[in-house]
Design a protein around this motif. Structure first.
Motif: not given
Length: 203
Positions: A149-160, A180-185, A192-197
């Motif tokens: 999920l962290k990997k997908k989130l990073r890609q989505a943020r780069d695209l944003r 993005i919001q779905e991945l964070v949820r 894990f937090d929104s940064n994947g930690d």
């Protein structure tokens, strides 16, 4: 005892076994001496040629009747013998199959470990023993999902970011940005937090 004369003209003495070419007179009247032949020597004229069946048949053509019809009775006998042998073989196979079937039907429990009388019959397929499943570690699975999920989130943020800079995105790239919001949820549900930690107890 008479001496044996070969086709090549070599004479073998019956008493001594010596081989020689006898003396002769040439056409001009001069005499040709007797020549001794070494033991074991065979001139080409005395070597018998190998004769194939086809060559013999060709040599004897026209002497017999219609080719292939000389032994109709023999051929018929052979065919009958072959048919009988084949039918006997098939009968034995059928009998063995029938016996195996009867044994299986009468006492299937006993026949499990017993070999069949018919060795041609295929062996029953062995059941594959499934290896004991290893216990799944829940924490390891969570971390695995979180990394994905962290990997997908990073890609989505780069695209944003690219979209904000005015770059045109493809439809599937836009879908990633929307999620993005779905991945964070999903990360939040896994702890894990929104940064994947991983969240600590303080959070």
């Amino acid at each position: 005892m008479a001496s044996h004369v070969a086709r090549s003209g070599i004479t073998t003495d019956a008493k001594t076994g010596e081989r020689y070419i006898p003396a002769s007179v040439r056409a001009d009247g001069s005499k040709r001496k007797e020549i001794r032949v070494k033991p074991g020597y065979r001139p080409p004229e005395d070597v018998e040629l190998y004769k194939t069946g086809a060559a013999a048949a060709w040599k004897n053509r026209g002497k017999g009747g219609v080719p292939g019809a000389e032994s109709l009775s023999t051929g018929a006998d052979k065919t009958n013998t072959a048919n009988t042998a084949a039918s006997n073989k098939n009968a034995k196979r059928r009998e063995a199959k029938r016996q195996t079937k009867e044994v299986d039907q009468t006492n299937p429990a006993e026949t499990k470990g017993v070999e069949s009388n018919n060795w041609r019959a295929p062996a029953p397929p062995k059941k594959e023993e499934k290896p004991a499943e290893e216990p799944v570690d829940v924490e390891v699975e969570k971390e695995k999902k979180a990394r994905n999920l962290k990997k997908k989130l990073r890609q989505a943020r780069d695209l944003r970011i690219k979209k904000q800079q005015g770059e045109a995105l493809l439809p599937e790239q836009l879908e990633k940005v929307i999620k993005i919001q779905e991945l964070v949820r999903q990360l939040d549900m896994l702890g894990f937090d929104s940064n994947g930690d991983k969240k600590t107890d303080d959070q």
